[in-house]
Design a protein around this motif. Structure first.
Motif, PDB file in Angstrom:
ATOM      1  N   TYR A   7      -3.237  28.511 109.581  1.00 56.92           N
ATOM      2  CA  TYR A   7      -4.138  29.343 108.784  1.00 56.92           C
ATOM      3  C   TYR A   7      -4.298  30.719 109.420  1.00 56.92           C
ATOM      4  CZ  TYR A   7      -8.250  31.350 106.666  1.00 56.92           C
ATOM      5  OH  TYR A   7      -9.097  32.225 106.040  1.00 56.92           O
ATOM      6  N   LYS A  62      -5.798  33.916  99.594  1.00 52.53           N
ATOM      7  CA  LYS A  62      -4.930  34.475  98.550  1.00 52.53           C
ATOM      8  C   LYS A  62      -5.650  35.583  97.782  1.00 52.53           C
ATOM      9  CE  LYS A  62      -2.122  30.317  97.749  1.00 52.53           C
ATOM     10  NZ  LYS A  62      -1.805  29.227  96.773  1.00 52.53           N
ATOM     11  N   GLN A 121      -2.502  22.911 111.740  1.00 47.85           N
ATOM     12  CA  GLN A 121      -3.059  23.438 110.495  1.00 47.85           C
ATOM     13  C   GLN A 121      -3.948  24.647 110.774  1.00 47.85           C
ATOM     14  OE1 GLN A 121      -5.034  20.489 108.068  1.00 47.85           O
ATOM     15  NE2 GLN A 121      -6.114  22.045 106.878  1.00 47.85           N
ATOM     16  N   GLY A 171     -16.745  28.452 101.320  1.00 47.62           N
ATOM     17  CA  GLY A 171     -16.246  27.452 100.383  1.00 47.62           C
ATOM     18  C   GLY A 171     -15.272  26.537 101.085  1.00 47.62           C
ATOM     19  N   THR A 172     -14.850  25.529 100.385  1.00 45.28           N
ATOM     20  CA  THR A 172     -14.003  24.523 101.005  1.00 45.28           C
ATOM     21  C   THR A 172     -12.540  24.939 101.050  1.00 45.28           C
ATOM     22  OG1 THR A 172     -13.822  23.425  98.858  1.00 45.28           O
ATOM     23  CG2 THR A 172     -15.537  22.644 100.355  1.00 45.28           C
ATOM     24  N   ASP A 173     -12.087  25.716 100.074  1.00 40.03           N
ATOM     25  CA  ASP A 173     -10.670  26.059 100.018  1.00 40.03           C
ATOM     26  C   ASP A 173     -10.447  27.470 100.568  1.00 40.03           C
ATOM     27  OD1 ASP A 173      -8.006  26.345  99.530  1.00 40.03           O
ATOM     28  OD2 ASP A 173      -8.074  25.479  97.515  1.00 40.03           O
ATOM     29  N   ARG A 174     -10.323  27.567 101.874  1.00 42.41           N
ATOM     30  CA  ARG A 174     -10.168  28.879 102.490  1.00 42.41           C
ATOM     31  C   ARG A 174      -8.798  29.480 102.195  1.00 42.41           C
ATOM     32  NH1 ARG A 174      -9.679  27.304 108.945  1.00 42.41           N
ATOM     33  NH2 ARG A 174      -7.919  25.866 108.742  1.00 42.41           N
ATOM     34  N   ASN A 175      -7.802  28.629 101.903  1.00 43.78           N
ATOM     35  CA  ASN A 175      -6.485  29.160 101.570  1.00 43.78           C
ATOM     36  C   ASN A 175      -6.513  29.920 100.249  1.00 43.78           C
ATOM     37  OD1 ASN A 175      -4.955  28.163 103.848  1.00 43.78           O
ATOM     38  ND2 ASN A 175      -5.212  26.108 102.976  1.00 43.78           N
ATOM     39  N   GLU A 176      -7.268  29.396  99.276  1.00 38.75           N
ATOM     40  CA  GLU A 176      -7.406  30.112  98.009  1.00 38.75           C
ATOM     41  C   GLU A 176      -8.167  31.421  98.205  1.00 38.75           C
ATOM     42  OE1 GLU A 176      -6.100  29.543  94.954  1.00 38.75           O
ATOM     43  OE2 GLU A 176      -4.932  28.040  96.054  1.00 38.75           O
ATOM     44  N   THR A 177      -9.184  31.384  99.063  1.00 38.08           N
ATOM     45  CA  THR A 177      -9.923  32.613  99.364  1.00 38.08           C
ATOM     46  C   THR A 177      -9.010  33.637 100.018  1.00 38.08           C
ATOM     47  OG1 THR A 177     -11.985  31.388  99.638  1.00 38.08           O
ATOM     48  CG2 THR A 177     -11.895  33.573 100.606  1.00 38.08           C
TER      49      THR A 177
END
Length: 555
Positions: free
Chosen positions: A438, A209, A434, A201-207
């Motif tokens: 990550y 979390k 960035q 998916g595009t939002d790896r930061n949410e993944t």
């Protein structure tokens, strides 16, 4: 004659076209669980819809082939039920068919019998059959936790994680110490997280979390399960001491295990069952000096089994005496080369020697027979990463954590791999800071999960200190490093990390030198005579030499 012919044509044209309807279930059939009725409609004109009635209630309408209707017999009363099927065409034609079926879900057998049949179905991965029996049991006895467990496991097997979670949570809501439900919740949370990673998916930061929170939730559930199992052991006695101490070691209650094992060893220093467990507990709790003393006493009075020789090899290797380590390793193989503990100790020694070739052979052989063991997957994750096989390394990490969520060694290893990844980026990498950020965030999630598993883990505390240095958080690094040294006074990597943290603070040069000297005394072959390290040197040492006795406990 022409008139008669015209009349015949008109008569034929006025005769209504026939519509016929057939059902694949015979009148009088006995059904149970969820039953599917298939309807075949023959018509000269387009069929607009087919209806399904239970008694006089219209339950479902289907407007396209195949015409299929489901009846959940568990939602109906037992006994005979009248069913009607009706079909309609575009020209207003219709056909109906009525049948009577008998619903019999064998409720009279009782909830326990259906739970038993559900468990049998689970054993052979017949998820739908297990679900049927679980539902029957719940119809007989609403809120019956053994039936909820069957439902949770069946849905987990099918990959319907939300429903599996619901049933497991329903159990815990009424029985907070239910081991099966807690184990399931741990697995469910991890499956959800790892599935999110696999989907991408595009939002790896949410993944990330989600992964972080799922790991912590799973660890909490598993720890509660282990605690419950341990508490059920009661007090140790001469008849249950093995089971008691093994449960304590599994639960990470090393101090309690050692409290029972020490006096037993004093009383009988010839029993390898006592000695092996005592040494293992001492090693896992960071008491390496005590473990060496125990091993030396046993060497005088007892006789090693294969696992005991393996422990001896691990200790010799820790202290840098590779000649004796290899001799003891040979004796371990000769003594019990097929013992899982001995084989995982071999893997530990190969990793400590940085011998990827031998480790690869050992890990893959272990996986052929014991792939479900978390330590086996740990070594697969290590060697795959060493050899640049990053996707297999990720899968092995997930398998290891699924097998045992309370797995600080694996979590620290995975975090270390993220830090290594951050160091491989080239200066011209797009969004360099960035990307590094990550990887550091990922490492932090792994280290925090490791501390959730074992708050006193000196490996995880050391890792947090080094990560903080990479992030420029020197004050935090000092706090973490001091905590690591306090938790693992015999752990060289903790002292070396403390030296780096003190040195980078620019105000504690002498203390930094003392910490480096202490690390050198604890690991003379690799650190003796070294000066205060930078974060890079400290991390490289931690990654190569900081893995602390990862092998299967004695059995």
């Amino acid at each position: 004659m022409l008139t008669n012919l015209l009349a015949a044509v008109v008569a034929v044209s006025l005769t209504p076209a026939k519509i016929e309807l057939e059902v694949d279930t015979k009148d009088g059939a006995v059904i149970k669980g969820e039953h599917v009725f298939k309807v075949l409609v023959k018509s000269d004109h387009p069929v607009t819809q087919v209806e399904f009635y239970v008694g006089d209630d219209l339950r479902e309408t289907d407007q396209s082939t195949p015409y299929e209707f489901r009846l959940d017999s568990l939602a109906e009363s037992e006994g005979n039920v009248k069913l009607m099927f009706a079909a309609y065409s575009s020209e207003g034609e219709n056909a109906k068919k009525t049948i009577t079926v008998s619903i019999n879900n064998e409720l009279s057998k009782g909830a326990d019998a259906h739970v038993a049949m559900g468990k049998d179905a689970l054993q052979v991965s017949k998820w739908d059959e297990a679900m049927y029996h679980g539902r029957v049991a719940l119809k007989i006895q609403a809120g019956y936790n053994p039936a909820r467990i069957v439902m949770a496991r069946a849905n987990y097997g099918k990959g319907v994680l939300d429903l599996a979670q619901k049933f497991a949570e329903d159990v815990v809501a009424t029985d907070a110490a239910n081991v099966e439900a807690l184990e399931l919740l741990a697995g469910i949370n991890l499956k959800k997280a790892f599935s999110a990673v696999a989907r991408g998916g595009t939002d790896r930061n949410e993944t990330l979390k989600l992964v972080s929170s799922s790991l912590k939730t799973a660890i909490a559930s598993r720890k509660k399960s282990l605690e419950t199992q341990f508490e059920k052991m009661g007090s140790p006695s001469d008849s249950n001491w093995k089971a008691y101490d093994d449960a304590a070691l599994r639960a990470g209650r090393y101090s309690l295990a050692l409290m029972d094992l020490r006096p037993r060893f004093v009383k009988d220093n010839t029993d390898f069952n006592i000695a092996n467990r005592l040494v293992y507990g001492q090693l896992r709790s960071g008491r390496v000096t005590d473990a060496a003393k125990t091993m030396e006493t046993f060497r005088k009075y007892g006789t090693f089994d294969g696992y005991g020789y393996g422990l001896s090899a691990a200790l010799y290797s820790y202290y840098g005496d590779e000649d004796k380590a290899r001799e003891a390793e040979k004796e371990a193989i000769l003594g019990d080369g097929e013992n899982l503990g001995v084989r995982t100790i071999q893997a530990y020694l190969a990793l400590k020697r940085n011998d990827a070739g031998v480790l690869s052979q050992l890990a893959r052989r272990l996986a052929e027979t014991d792939s479900q063991v978390p330590e086996v997957q740990y070594y697969l994750a290590c060697v795959n990463y060493m050899q640049g096989d990053f996707e297999p390394a990720r899968r092995a990490f997930e398998a290891s954590i699924l097998a045992e969520p309370v797995n600080p060694a694996m979590l620290v290893e995975r975090g270390n791999q993220a830090i290594l990844q951050a160091q491989t980026f080239k200066p011209d990498t797009p969004n360099l800071e960035q990307e590094k950020g990550y990887q550091y965030a990922y490492a932090r999630a792994m280290y925090e999960a490791a501390l959730e598993a074992r708050p006193e883990s000196f490996e995880a505390l050391t890792a947090m200190a080094l990560l903080s240095l990479y992030e420029g958080k020197n004050a935090d690094a000092l706090s973490w490093a001091r905590a690591a040294v306090a938790s693992g006074p015999d752990y060289a990597a903790a002292h070396y990390a403390l030296s780096a943290a003190l040195g980078m603070s620019e105000r504690n040069a002498r203390d930094a030198e003392k910490a480096a000297e202490k690390a050198g005394k604890l690991d003379a072959p690799n650190l003796e005579g070294r000066s205060t390290p930078g974060v890079g040197d400290a991390f490289v040492y931690f990654y190569r030499h900081g893995r602390f006795f990862v092998f299967v406990a004695p059995r």
